[in-house]
Write an enzyme that holds these catalytic residues in place. Structure first.
Site, PDB file in Angstrom:
ATOM      1  N   GLY A 167       0.833  -1.201   0.000  1.00  0.00           N
ATOM      2  CA  GLY A 167       0.000   0.000   0.000  1.00  0.00           C
ATOM      3  C   GLY A 167       0.863   1.244   0.000  1.00  0.00           C
ATOM      4  O   GLY A 167       2.007   1.242  -0.463  1.00  0.00           O
ATOM      5  N   GLY A 168       0.316   2.325   0.565  1.00  0.00           N
ATOM      6  CA  GLY A 168       1.037   3.597   0.584  1.00  0.00           C
ATOM      7  C   GLY A 168       2.354   3.525   1.333  1.00  0.00           C
ATOM      8  O   GLY A 168       3.225   4.385   1.171  1.00  0.00           O
ATOM      9  N   GLY A 401      24.220  13.729 -29.348  1.00  0.00           N
ATOM     10  CA  GLY A 401      23.609  14.231 -28.117  1.00  0.00           C
ATOM     11  C   GLY A 401      24.245  13.602 -26.893  1.00  0.00           C
ATOM     12  O   GLY A 401      24.448  14.250 -25.868  1.00  0.00           O
ATOM     13  N   ALA A 402      24.594  12.314 -27.029  1.00  0.00           N
ATOM     14  CA  ALA A 402      25.144  11.605 -25.884  1.00  0.00           C
ATOM     15  C   ALA A 402      26.429  12.260 -25.404  1.00  0.00           C
ATOM     16  O   ALA A 402      26.734  12.288 -24.214  1.00  0.00           O
ATOM     17  CB  ALA A 402      25.386  10.159 -26.260  1.00  0.00           C
TER      18      ALA A 402
END
Ligand code: HXC
Length: 511
Positions: A167-168, A401-402
């Site tokens: 859960g949370g 870009g790398a």
């Protein structure tokens, strides 16, 4: 006095728990909360606090609320002689479920860790929100989350998942720096019953959120261990690379390895043929002290390798492309992995050494739809934001870009080197010639021969480290065997670096 002391001992004996609880945990293949604490700390150094805390309500709990400690053991002890705080959930008390006072104990320990500048470690084994305490329990979780955020970047926070975490409750670990899991532990937002009811899908605990799944698929877990003992050993090892808080330097270990050691084996490890893969961990092992590399996120986004090592005794964080997986291309997971690691290094004063061999970003709709643009931006942001020393060696490819996004001069990289075989360019020679000289090749008498001449020409003039060196975009071209020496010289120079950002409330890292 004797009577008073006896009363105290009686209470402590109740708090300590009994053999039945020990057996119950052992039957599940897990250790008890106290056995875990014993393995975590240096022998005899643990000091418990809030031993006698009790839950506020006894209603619906069949008198079991008279159990002292309220299902979690908190306190401080030493790991490698340094103070560390812990909260160890006790699965034997109402499933380790989190009630109001249980939460208060954890928050108190977290606040003390923050105040005194010590790492905080949560050993999680819990059925989640204590059903009988309703909203008081949920309120407790919110306070824990808040304390996690407040401590973020000030003291190292480690979450160790040794049983259920559902859960949370999973969000406290997710807010911490590192998550450790055992094969026998699990984390999920919604359990198998909910998945079955809502999604008409049958899954087991392990398939939904076992340690292996989170270490290999989701990346929630940074370290996977076969059992509690191995896992706590890894926690101790990680702490040996981290400072106690963001005002300290990481622990220096007097080196046994020669700082001037040459590494001729590097010339064999990295193949000259740029299309041949190799394991970058071989390069790391060759360069760092005693070949020791403590890898983080070993099973997730394997095309990017990150982890801790030492250079002449100083801790460094290594970020390396892995040519063995996806040819070392950068994809969404790899960017996220590197960005998170770089930010942790920066927060805790750990210099970053980047080993670059990257042909570019992984192309395709899968990556574009998944948001490689915003996720790739996270890595740029992290490199730019980092004010720790940033060193780099380009061992082979550095394309497009790398090249710009990894520790470049533009991102204020400190000392950047390339080996003589490096290919630093916008794109590979074949691709560049196809785009730039398409017509010229088509119209040539012998198109294949013309293409070859142009490719050779491009490689000679652009596809090498010397253009970048001529512009000062790298600081030097070095022989591979000199890598360790050069990195140590650069590191020891830059350790005194002081860099500040423009004052602001906080930056906004791409999401
Ligand atoms: C109160 C709990 C409990 C809980 C377990 N127990 N979970 N008591 N609140 N949440 C108790 C059981 O009643 C039992 O008591 C004892 O702990 C041991 O549990 P068992 O089921 O016998 O153990 P086991 O078979 O090992 O299973 C453990 C378990 C299971 C997988 C954790 O108990 C379970 O599924 N519990 C509920 C999990 C859950 O749904 N929690 C709420 C999640 S939502 P006795 O008396 O028999 O010893 C949540 C919201 C958080 O947490 C929100 C944060 C923002």
């Amino acid at each position: 006095m004797e009577t008073y002391i006896k009363k105290l001992h009686d209470r402590r004996a109740i708090a300590a728990g009994g053999d039945k609880e020990v057996d119950a945990q052992h039957k599940k293949g897990r250790l008890t909360a106290r056995e875990r604490i014993d393995l975590l700390f240096d022998p005899g150094t643990f000091n418990e606090i809030d031993t006698l805390v009790m839950p506020r309500y006894d209603k619906y709990m069949d008198g079991r609320a008279s159990r002292y400690g309220d299902g979690v053991i908190t306190g401080f002890g030493q790991v490698h002689g340094r103070r560390v705080f812990v909260a160890s959930q006790n699965a034997a008390v109402m499933g380790g479920s989190l009630g109001e006072m249980h939460a208060n104990k954890i928050v108190k320990a977290m606040n003390m860790a923050l105040k005194y500048g010590c790492p905080f470690i949560a050993l999680n084994d819990s059925g989640g929100a204590r059903i009988q305490e309703g909203v008081d329990s949920l309120g407790g979780y919110s306070r824990i989350f808040d304390a996690n955020c407040e401590s973020s970047g000030v003291i190292p926070q480690l979450s160790v998942i040794l049983g259920p975490c559902a859960g949370g409750a999973v969000y406290s670990p997710a807010l911490t720096d590192f998550v450790f899991m055992t094969e026998n532990s699990y984390m999920f937002i919604t359990g198998p019953e909910v998945v079955r009811a809502v999604m008409q899908e049958a899954v087991s605990f392990e398939e939904l959120g076992g340690g292996l799944i989170h270490s290999k698929e989701s990346g929630v877990s940074h370290f996977l261990s076969k059992d509690d003992a191995e896992c706590l050993g890894k926690v101790r090892e990680l702490l040996s690379y981290l400072p106690s808080n963001n005002m300290d330097d990481p622990p220096y270990l007097p080196p046994l390895d020669d700082p001037h050691r040459l590494c001729p084996e590097l010339e064999e490890i990295v193949p000259s043929d740029p299309s041949k893969p190799y394991d970058v961990r071989g390069v790391i092992a060759s360069v760092v002290d005693d070949g020791r590399f403590f890898e983080v996120h070993e099973l997730w986004a394997e095309n990017m390798v990150v982890g801790y090592a030492r250079l002449n005794g100083h801790v460094v964080g290594i970020v390396a492309n892995q040519p063995m997986v996806l040819a070392g291309t950068i994809d969404i997971k790899a960017s996220v992995k590197a960005a998170h690691f770089i930010r942790i290094c920066d927060a805790y004063n750990v210099p970053i050494v980047t080993l670059q061999d990257v042909p570019g970003f992984l192309p395709g709709t899968h990556q574009e739809y998944g948001g490689i643009i915003r996720n790739g931006a996270r890595m740029i942001y992290a490199y730019s934001e980092a004010t720790v020393p940033k060193l780099m060696i380009i061992t082979r490819k550095s394309y497009g870009g790398a090249m710009c996004v990894m520790s470049s001069k533009g991102l204020r990289g400190d000392l950047l080197y390339a080996w003589p075989n490096a290919e630093i360019a916008v794109m590979g020679a074949e691709g560049a010639v196809n785009i730039l000289f398409k017509k010229q090749v088509q119209q040539a008498e012998d198109p294949e021969a013309a293409r070859k001449t142009l490719v050779d020409d491009y490689e000679e003039n652009f596809n090498n480290p010397y253009v970048a060196a001529a512009r000062g975009l790298i600081d030097d071209v070095i022989e591979p065997r000199m890598s360790r020496r050069v990195l140590i010289e650069a590191l020891e120079l830059t350790l005194s670096k002081r860099e500040r950002h423009v004052p602001k409330k906080h930056g906004i890292s791409p999401a």
